[in-house]
Motif scaffolding. Structure first.
Motif, short mmCIF file in Angstrom:
data_model
loop_
_atom_site.label_atom_id
_atom_site.label_comp_id
_atom_site.label_asym_id
_atom_site.label_seq_id
_atom_site.Cartn_x
_atom_site.Cartn_y
_atom_site.Cartn_z
N ILE A 162 0.84 -1.21 0.00
CA ILE A 162 0.00 0.00 0.00
C ILE A 162 0.87 1.25 0.00
O ILE A 162 0.58 2.22 -0.71
CB ILE A 162 -0.94 -0.02 1.22
CG1 ILE A 162 -1.92 -1.19 1.11
CG2 ILE A 162 -1.70 1.30 1.32
CD1 ILE A 162 -2.77 -1.38 2.34
N THR B 24 2.18 1.78 -3.45
CA THR B 24 1.12 2.23 -4.35
C THR B 24 0.77 3.69 -4.12
O THR B 24 0.64 4.48 -5.07
CB THR B 24 -0.14 1.36 -4.15
OG1 THR B 24 0.19 0.00 -4.42
CG2 THR B 24 -1.25 1.79 -5.08
N VAL B 25 0.62 4.07 -2.85
CA VAL B 25 0.24 5.45 -2.52
C VAL B 25 1.33 6.42 -2.96
O VAL B 25 1.04 7.46 -3.57
CB VAL B 25 -0.04 5.59 -1.01
CG1 VAL B 25 -0.11 7.06 -0.61
CG2 VAL B 25 -1.34 4.87 -0.65
N ALA C 262 1.32 6.64 -6.89
CA ALA C 262 0.15 7.37 -7.42
C ALA C 262 0.22 8.84 -7.08
O ALA C 262 -0.09 9.70 -7.91
CB ALA C 262 -1.13 6.75 -6.87
N ASP C 263 0.66 9.14 -5.87
CA ASP C 263 0.73 10.54 -5.44
C ASP C 263 1.80 11.30 -6.21
O ASP C 263 1.57 12.45 -6.61
CB ASP C 263 1.03 10.59 -3.94
CG ASP C 263 0.75 11.96 -3.36
OD1 ASP C 263 -0.38 12.44 -3.54
OD2 ASP C 263 1.66 12.55 -2.75
N MET D 237 -5.71 2.96 3.01
CA MET D 237 -6.24 2.42 1.76
C MET D 237 -7.39 3.25 1.22
O MET D 237 -7.47 3.53 0.03
CB MET D 237 -6.69 0.97 1.97
CG MET D 237 -5.57 -0.02 2.21
SD MET D 237 -6.20 -1.66 2.67
CE MET D 237 -7.12 -2.09 1.18
N TYR E 251 -6.91 8.09 2.29
CA TYR E 251 -6.00 8.90 1.49
C TYR E 251 -6.40 8.90 0.01
O TYR E 251 -6.35 9.93 -0.66
CB TYR E 251 -4.56 8.42 1.64
CG TYR E 251 -3.57 9.36 1.00
CD1 TYR E 251 -3.19 10.52 1.65
CD2 TYR E 251 -3.04 9.09 -0.25
CE1 TYR E 251 -2.29 11.40 1.06
CE2 TYR E 251 -2.15 9.96 -0.85
CZ TYR E 251 -1.78 11.12 -0.19
OH TYR E 251 -0.91 11.99 -0.78
N GLN E 252 -6.80 7.74 -0.49
CA GLN E 252 -7.20 7.68 -1.89
C GLN E 252 -8.45 8.52 -2.14
O GLN E 252 -8.57 9.16 -3.19
CB GLN E 252 -7.45 6.22 -2.30
CG GLN E 252 -6.21 5.36 -2.31
CD GLN E 252 -5.11 5.92 -3.21
OE1 GLN E 252 -5.37 6.37 -4.31
NE2 GLN E 252 -3.88 5.92 -2.71
N LEU F 78 -7.29 12.12 -2.21
CA LEU F 78 -6.62 12.40 -3.48
C LEU F 78 -7.63 12.57 -4.60
O LEU F 78 -7.48 13.44 -5.46
CB LEU F 78 -5.64 11.27 -3.80
CG LEU F 78 -4.75 11.45 -5.04
CD1 LEU F 78 -3.88 12.69 -4.89
CD2 LEU F 78 -3.90 10.22 -5.28
N SER F 79 -8.70 11.78 -4.57
CA SER F 79 -9.76 11.90 -5.58
C SER F 79 -10.46 13.24 -5.45
O SER F 79 -10.81 13.87 -6.46
CB SER F 79 -10.76 10.76 -5.43
OG SER F 79 -10.14 9.52 -5.64
#
Length: 351
Positions: A106, A109-110, A113-114, A162, A165-166, A169-170
């Motif tokens: 995770i 991934t974070v 993506a960030d 999970m 934060y996502q 960000l969205s």
């Protein structure tokens, strides 16, 4: 020097907005990342120094990065470097956790993506090597720990990161999309609007007039064109100043805007000349509207200059079969306008 300093300050403003946006996301991200890392550290009996490093990364580092960027001559460049440092720190914590599978995946991934959201492939291509370097350095120094199993408690500790934060960000991406859409609308409006009169400009008018002319050629739908010239406008500018001349332009624009209905298009044609496209009007209605424009302008009063009066000359031309092109239609209206001015001004002539 103050002038150039002002330019520099204005150029920093978008970068500072970027820095502020990243600062908020960094504070949220480091806190949420710290939760599963703390769970793993507790399970492995980490030292006090490791806990201190985690607290520093989660609470102190975001403030340091923010201050460094705000004080820099190029805030965005400093912020991008800090984002690379964040990635390196992520690699360090993956190593410290002994590659605990779920939080490590995770975290990777974070961070990826960030970084991509903040700077695209260019930033990601700098951040991933930094993450790998941070991981390898600490992992080797710690003796290559490997404990991939994830406890149920750590699984639950990963959930805020999970989803929370996502989602955040969205939300940021959605807001940026709305801002860009609004700016595009404002830019589109600016490209088709005359600033002095706040009416459509010549470019926009020509496009609408061309459309009306094509409709006439295809279906016979009548349209009329008024060309309007402010009488003795140069004299007004010379006597009352260009500031008052701008007021006159706006007030004449207001008259045209009030007269226009439906799909009619009032526009600043250039200089002291305006136009009004009547998209569905026959000769008689066009004459009535032209007189309304002429009378409306002649009755204008100006509080700042009570002695100022304003009149316009109007040339009118309706679409007819003899017009082969839009230019022919405009030429007829322009010829009628010329006759109105030659005949003494403050009048309507028909082409």
């Amino acid at each position: 020097m103050p002038y150039y300093d002002d330019i520099a300050d204005r150029s920093r403003t978008p970068a500072l907005r970027f820095v502020t946006r990243i600062h908020r996301m960094r504070m949220l991200g480091t806190l949420l990342c710290a939760v599963p890392i703390a769970s793993v550290l507790h399970e492995t009996g980490a030292s006090a120094w490791t806990w201190a490093a985690l607290l520093f990364n989660a609470l102190v580092w975001p403030q340091i990065a923010w201050l460094l960027a705000r004080r820099a001559r190029d805030p965005a460049a400093v912020e991008y470097r800090s984002l690379v440092v964040d990635a390196a720190a992520g690699g360090v914590w993956i190593a410290v956790m002994g590659i605990n599978l779920l939080p490590s995946a995770i975290l990777l991934t974070v961070l990826s993506a960030d970084r991509f959201a903040a700077g695209g492939w260019r930033l990601l291509s700098r951040a991933l090597p930094a993450l790998l370097a941070g991981f390898l350095l600490v992992w080797l120094l710690l003796g290559r720990p490997f404990a991939p199993d994830t406890s149920l408690r750590t699984v639950f500790a990963c959930l805020p990161l999970m989803f929370g934060y996502q989602f955040a960000l969205s939300v940021v991406t959605w807001r940026l999309g709305r801002t860009i859409a609004r700016q595009n609308r404002e830019l589109e409006r600016a490209t088709r609007t005359d600033a002095a009169s706040d009416l459509p400009n010549r470019r926009h008018f020509d496009a609408r007039a061309a459309h009306a002319f094509k409709l006439f050629q295809r279906s016979g739908r009548r349209a009329a064109l008024l060309l309007i010239d402010i009488d003795q406008f140069k004299t007004t500018n010379d006597r009352y100043g260009h500031g008052m001349g701008d007021v006159v332009l706006r007030r004449v624009g207001d008259v045209l805007r009030d007269v226009a209905t439906g799909d009619d298009v009032p526009a600043r044609f250039g200089g002291d000349e305006f136009a009004l496209l009547l998209t569905s009007a026959d000769r008689e209605l066009a004459i009535v509207i032209a007189e309304r424009v002429r009378i409306g302008v002649s009755t204008l009063t100006f509080e700042a200059e009570p002695g100022l009066t304003c009149t316009v000359s109007v040339g009118l031309a309706e679409t007819r079969s003899g017009h082969a092109t839009l230019a022919d239609w405009i030429r007829d209206a322009d010829a009628a306008l010329y006759r109105a001015k030659a005949a003494g001004r403050d009048r309507v002539e028909i082409g």
